[in-house]
Design a protein around this motif. Structure first.
Motif, PDB file in Angstrom:
ATOM      1  N   SER A  72       0.841  -1.192   0.000  1.00 53.82           N
ATOM      2  CA  SER A  72       0.000   0.000   0.000  1.00 53.82           C
ATOM      3  C   SER A  72       0.873   1.237   0.000  1.00 53.82           C
ATOM      4  CB  SER A  72      -0.903   0.012   1.233  1.00 53.82           C
ATOM      5  OG  SER A  72      -1.520   1.279   1.354  1.00 53.82           O
ATOM      6  N   PRO A  73       0.548   2.222  -0.846  1.00 56.37           N
ATOM      7  CA  PRO A  73       1.306   3.470  -0.834  1.00 56.37           C
ATOM      8  C   PRO A  73       0.856   4.383   0.303  1.00 56.37           C
ATOM      9  CG  PRO A  73      -0.400   3.555  -2.511  1.00 56.37           C
ATOM     10  CD  PRO A  73      -0.510   2.203  -1.849  1.00 56.37           C
ATOM     11  N   GLN A  74      -0.227   4.014   1.008  1.00 60.21           N
ATOM     12  CA  GLN A  74      -0.740   4.885   2.068  1.00 60.21           C
ATOM     13  C   GLN A  74       0.160   4.818   3.296  1.00 60.21           C
ATOM     14  OE1 GLN A  74      -5.214   5.097   2.164  1.00 60.21           O
ATOM     15  NE2 GLN A  74      -4.938   2.924   1.794  1.00 60.21           N
ATOM     16  N   LYS A  75      -0.006   5.835   4.134  1.00 59.93           N
ATOM     17  CA  LYS A  75       0.778   5.904   5.368  1.00 59.93           C
ATOM     18  C   LYS A  75      -0.143   5.495   6.523  1.00 59.93           C
ATOM     19  CE  LYS A  75       2.901   9.719   7.960  1.00 59.93           C
ATOM     20  NZ  LYS A  75       2.459   9.230   9.182  1.00 59.93           N
ATOM     21  N   PRO A  76       0.318   4.567   7.360  1.00 58.32           N
ATOM     22  CA  PRO A  76      -0.504   4.246   8.532  1.00 58.32           C
ATOM     23  C   PRO A  76      -0.439   5.377   9.538  1.00 58.32           C
ATOM     24  CG  PRO A  76       1.559   3.029   8.627  1.00 58.32           C
ATOM     25  CD  PRO A  76       1.578   3.795   7.337  1.00 58.32           C
ATOM     26  N   SER A  77      -1.419   5.476  10.382  1.00 59.72           N
ATOM     27  CA  SER A  77      -1.390   6.451  11.478  1.00 59.72           C
ATOM     28  C   SER A  77      -0.163   6.184  12.345  1.00 59.72           C
ATOM     29  CB  SER A  77      -2.679   6.286  12.285  1.00 59.72           C
ATOM     30  OG  SER A  77      -2.447   6.627  13.620  1.00 59.72           O
ATOM     31  N   ASP A  78       0.426   7.244  12.903  1.00 62.30           N
ATOM     32  CA  ASP A  78       1.569   7.061  13.807  1.00 62.30           C
ATOM     33  C   ASP A  78       1.212   6.121  14.952  1.00 62.30           C
ATOM     34  OD1 ASP A  78       3.155   8.725  12.356  1.00 62.30           O
ATOM     35  OD2 ASP A  78       2.744  10.507  13.564  1.00 62.30           O
ATOM     36  N   GLU A  79      -0.020   6.267  15.406  1.00 62.69           N
ATOM     37  CA  GLU A  79      -0.443   5.465  16.562  1.00 62.69           C
ATOM     38  C   GLU A  79      -0.696   4.000  16.211  1.00 62.69           C
ATOM     39  OE1 GLU A  79      -3.222   7.005  19.520  1.00 62.69           O
ATOM     40  OE2 GLU A  79      -2.930   8.962  18.622  1.00 62.69           O
ATOM     41  N   ALA A  80      -0.612   3.636  14.931  1.00 61.64           N
ATOM     42  CA  ALA A  80      -0.754   2.218  14.563  1.00 61.64           C
ATOM     43  C   ALA A  80       0.278   1.367  15.297  1.00 61.64           C
ATOM     44  CB  ALA A  80      -0.619   2.060  13.050  1.00 61.64           C
ATOM     45  N   ARG A  81       1.381   1.979  15.663  1.00 66.88           N
ATOM     46  CA  ARG A  81       2.418   1.286  16.421  1.00 66.88           C
ATOM     47  C   ARG A  81       1.853   0.724  17.743  1.00 66.88           C
ATOM     48  NH1 ARG A  81       8.319   2.325  17.483  1.00 66.88           N
ATOM     49  NH2 ARG A  81       8.362   3.586  15.610  1.00 66.88           N
ATOM     50  N   LEU A  82       0.953   1.492  18.351  1.00 68.45           N
ATOM     51  CA  LEU A  82       0.354   1.043  19.618  1.00 68.45           C
ATOM     52  C   LEU A  82      -0.569  -0.158  19.394  1.00 68.45           C
ATOM     53  CD1 LEU A  82      -0.418   4.564  21.144  1.00 68.45           C
ATOM     54  CD2 LEU A  82       1.447   3.046  21.768  1.00 68.45           C
ATOM     55  N   HIS A  83      -1.198  -0.200  18.206  1.00 68.72           N
ATOM     56  CA  HIS A  83      -2.026  -1.368  17.866  1.00 68.72           C
ATOM     57  C   HIS A  83      -1.130  -2.597  17.663  1.00 68.72           C
ATOM     58  CE1 HIS A  83      -5.905   0.778  16.673  1.00 68.72           C
ATOM     59  NE2 HIS A  83      -5.061   1.767  16.952  1.00 68.72           N
ATOM     60  N   GLY A  84      -0.081  -2.442  16.859  1.00 68.18           N
ATOM     61  CA  GLY A  84       0.811  -3.567  16.566  1.00 68.18           C
ATOM     62  C   GLY A  84       1.406  -4.147  17.839  1.00 68.18           C
ATOM     63  N   GLN A  85       1.759  -3.258  18.728  1.00 67.56           N
ATOM     64  CA  GLN A  85       2.355  -3.691  20.000  1.00 67.56           C
ATOM     65  C   GLN A  85       1.366  -4.536  20.818  1.00 67.56           C
ATOM     66  OE1 GLN A  85       4.928  -0.851  22.092  1.00 67.56           O
ATOM     67  NE2 GLN A  85       3.382  -0.860  23.662  1.00 67.56           N
ATOM     68  N   LEU A  86       0.086  -4.121  20.806  1.00 63.03           N
ATOM     69  CA  LEU A  86      -0.920  -4.903  21.544  1.00 63.03           C
ATOM     70  C   LEU A  86      -1.071  -6.295  20.936  1.00 63.03           C
ATOM     71  CD1 LEU A  86      -3.556  -2.106  22.226  1.00 63.03           C
ATOM     72  CD2 LEU A  86      -2.301  -3.402  23.960  1.00 63.03           C
ATOM     73  N   TYR A  87      -1.061  -6.396  19.581  1.00 65.24           N
ATOM     74  CA  TYR A  87      -1.172  -7.724  18.956  1.00 65.24           C
ATOM     75  C   TYR A  87       0.052  -8.593  19.282  1.00 65.24           C
ATOM     76  CZ  TYR A  87      -5.117  -5.844  16.339  1.00 65.24           C
ATOM     77  OH  TYR A  87      -6.313  -5.280  16.002  1.00 65.24           O
ATOM     78  N   GLN A  88       1.212  -7.942  19.349  1.00 63.96           N
ATOM     79  CA  GLN A  88       2.437  -8.696  19.697  1.00 63.96           C
ATOM     80  C   GLN A  88       2.368  -9.227  21.124  1.00 63.96           C
ATOM     81  OE1 GLN A  88       5.388  -5.660  18.925  1.00 63.96           O
ATOM     82  NE2 GLN A  88       6.134  -6.706  17.094  1.00 63.96           N
ATOM     83  N   ASP A  89       1.911  -8.385  22.039  1.00 64.03           N
ATOM     84  CA  ASP A  89       1.993  -8.721  23.467  1.00 64.03           C
ATOM     85  C   ASP A  89       0.766  -9.457  23.988  1.00 64.03           C
ATOM     86  OD1 ASP A  89       4.330  -7.320  23.353  1.00 64.03           O
ATOM     87  OD2 ASP A  89       3.639  -5.575  24.484  1.00 64.03           O
ATOM     88  N   ARG A  90      -0.368  -9.359  23.278  1.00 64.79           N
ATOM     89  CA  ARG A  90      -1.638  -9.839  23.817  1.00 64.79           C
ATOM     90  C   ARG A  90      -2.273 -10.825  22.842  1.00 64.79           C
ATOM     91  NH1 ARG A  90      -2.886  -7.653  28.989  1.00 64.79           N
ATOM     92  NH2 ARG A  90      -1.042  -6.393  29.292  1.00 64.79           N
ATOM     93  N   PRO A  91      -2.047 -12.120  23.038  1.00 62.60           N
ATOM     94  CA  PRO A  91      -2.616 -13.094  22.096  1.00 62.60           C
ATOM     95  C   PRO A  91      -4.138 -13.055  22.047  1.00 62.60           C
ATOM     96  CG  PRO A  91      -1.497 -14.193  23.954  1.00 62.60           C
ATOM     97  CD  PRO A  91      -1.206 -12.742  24.064  1.00 62.60           C
ATOM     98  N   GLU A  92      -4.782 -12.514  23.116  1.00 69.50           N
ATOM     99  CA  GLU A  92      -6.247 -12.471  23.136  1.00 69.50           C
ATOM    100  C   GLU A  92      -6.797 -11.337  22.271  1.00 69.50           C
ATOM    101  OE1 GLU A  92      -4.336 -11.363  25.571  1.00 69.50           O
ATOM    102  OE2 GLU A  92      -5.180  -9.590  26.566  1.00 69.50           O
ATOM    103  N   ALA A  93      -5.933 -10.463  21.773  1.00 71.22           N
ATOM    104  CA  ALA A  93      -6.418  -9.313  21.000  1.00 71.22           C
ATOM    105  C   ALA A  93      -6.655  -9.693  19.538  1.00 71.22           C
ATOM    106  CB  ALA A  93      -5.408  -8.167  21.083  1.00 71.22           C
ATOM    107  N   GLY A  94      -7.942  -9.642  19.123  1.00 73.35           N
ATOM    108  CA  GLY A  94      -8.289  -9.866  17.720  1.00 73.35           C
ATOM    109  C   GLY A  94      -8.674  -8.571  17.036  1.00 73.35           C
ATOM    110  N   ALA A  95      -9.026  -7.569  17.834  1.00 75.49           N
ATOM    111  CA  ALA A  95      -9.369  -6.246  17.308  1.00 75.49           C
ATOM    112  C   ALA A  95      -8.992  -5.206  18.362  1.00 75.49           C
ATOM    113  CB  ALA A  95     -10.863  -6.148  17.002  1.00 75.49           C
ATOM    114  N   VAL A  96      -8.570  -4.030  17.884  1.00 72.74           N
ATOM    115  CA  VAL A  96      -8.191  -2.935  18.790  1.00 72.74           C
ATOM    116  C   VAL A  96      -8.927  -1.670  18.328  1.00 72.74           C
ATOM    117  CG1 VAL A  96      -6.309  -1.476  19.652  1.00 72.74           C
ATOM    118  CG2 VAL A  96      -5.878  -3.912  19.203  1.00 72.74           C
ATOM    119  N   LEU A  97      -9.528  -0.955  19.269  1.00 74.04           N
ATOM    120  CA  LEU A  97     -10.167   0.324  18.962  1.00 74.04           C
ATOM    121  C   LEU A  97      -9.548   1.405  19.834  1.00 74.04           C
ATOM    122  CD1 LEU A  97     -13.915  -0.810  18.797  1.00 74.04           C
ATOM    123  CD2 LEU A  97     -12.493  -0.075  16.868  1.00 74.04           C
ATOM    124  N   HIS A  98      -9.209   2.525  19.195  1.00 76.28           N
ATOM    125  CA  HIS A  98      -8.693   3.692  19.916  1.00 76.28           C
ATOM    126  C   HIS A  98      -9.647   4.835  19.658  1.00 76.28           C
ATOM    127  CE1 HIS A  98      -6.327   6.936  21.386  1.00 76.28           C
ATOM    128  NE2 HIS A  98      -5.998   7.393  20.205  1.00 76.28           N
TER     129      HIS A  98
END
Ligand SMILES: [Zn+2]
Length: 205
Positions: A72-98
């Motif tokens: 994708s040529p689009q830019k993810p939100s800067d805060e997408a990093r906080l989503h990725g981190q939750l998926y890495q650390d929290r196996p129970e996370a299937g969806a994240v809402l901010h």
């Protein structure tokens, strides 16, 4: 390989969530971001700067959990990093809402410590893993920071070892995660209701 049907379902779920949350006053003025886990290393996440009440599937991109875009040529939100981190650390996370609701923004500023305690509210049971209104529900709070890498590290440390499904960024908003999008939407709605109740209780004390 990303499963394209699964990606399309994730995009639809995120578009629908944006519509619902915008109408509910949860994501004013392009605030907030949403994601769905696709596999062990990838997520579908809203692209930067999109108005969340007017999303289309094209506004939802694929990145890995370190937020490197995939095709994708689009830019993810800067805060997408906080989503990725939750998926890495929290196996129970299937969806994240901010979200950036008024109640989350104000209440997190009123609390001086690093935890909001909610107790005695029936709706606490809407949070995954909570069985009774009797147990105190702890919502960790971290201070806001425009340096998202620094904020991500602080949040990771604050959440380490905690059995929680949400945290607040002070004066900023809420992060919550659940097994799937419908559970996550329920949690946003319940937590915002609880934040509102807590604000009213504090006002009348
Ligand atoms: Zn935000």
């Amino acid at each position: 390989m990303i499963d394209l049907e699964q990606l399309a379902r994730a995009q639809q779920a995120i578009v629908a969530a944006g519509d619902e949350l915008y109408r509910a006053g949860q994501v004013p003025a392009t605030g907030g971001n949403f994601s769905v886990r696709l596999d062990a290393t990838h997520m579908a996440v809203t692209a930067s700067g999109r108005h969340k009440g007017r999303l289309t599937p094209a506004d939802v991109m694929v990145t890995d959990f370190a937020v490197t875009p995939l095709g994708s040529p689009q830019k993810p939100s800067d805060e997408a990093r906080l989503h990725g981190q939750l998926y890495q650390d929290r196996p129970e996370a299937g969806a994240v809402l901010h979200t950036h609701s008024r109640a989350a923004t104000v209440l997190s500023r009123l609390i001086e410590g690093d935890t909001l305690w909610l107790e005695g509210f029936e709706l606490q049971k809407a949070i995954e893993g909570v069985a009774s209104h009797d147990t105190a529900l702890a919502v960790p709070i971290v201070d806001n920071d425009q340096d998202i890498a620094a904020l991500a590290e602080v949040a990771r440390e604050r959440l380490r070892g905690l059995d929680t499904r949400a945290y607040l960024i002070r004066g900023h908003g809420l992060y919550t995660w659940a097994r799937d999008m419908s559970g996550c939407l329920r949690q946003v709605e319940a937590l915002d209701f609880l934040f509102d109740c807590e604000l009213i209780m504090r006002r009348t004390r």
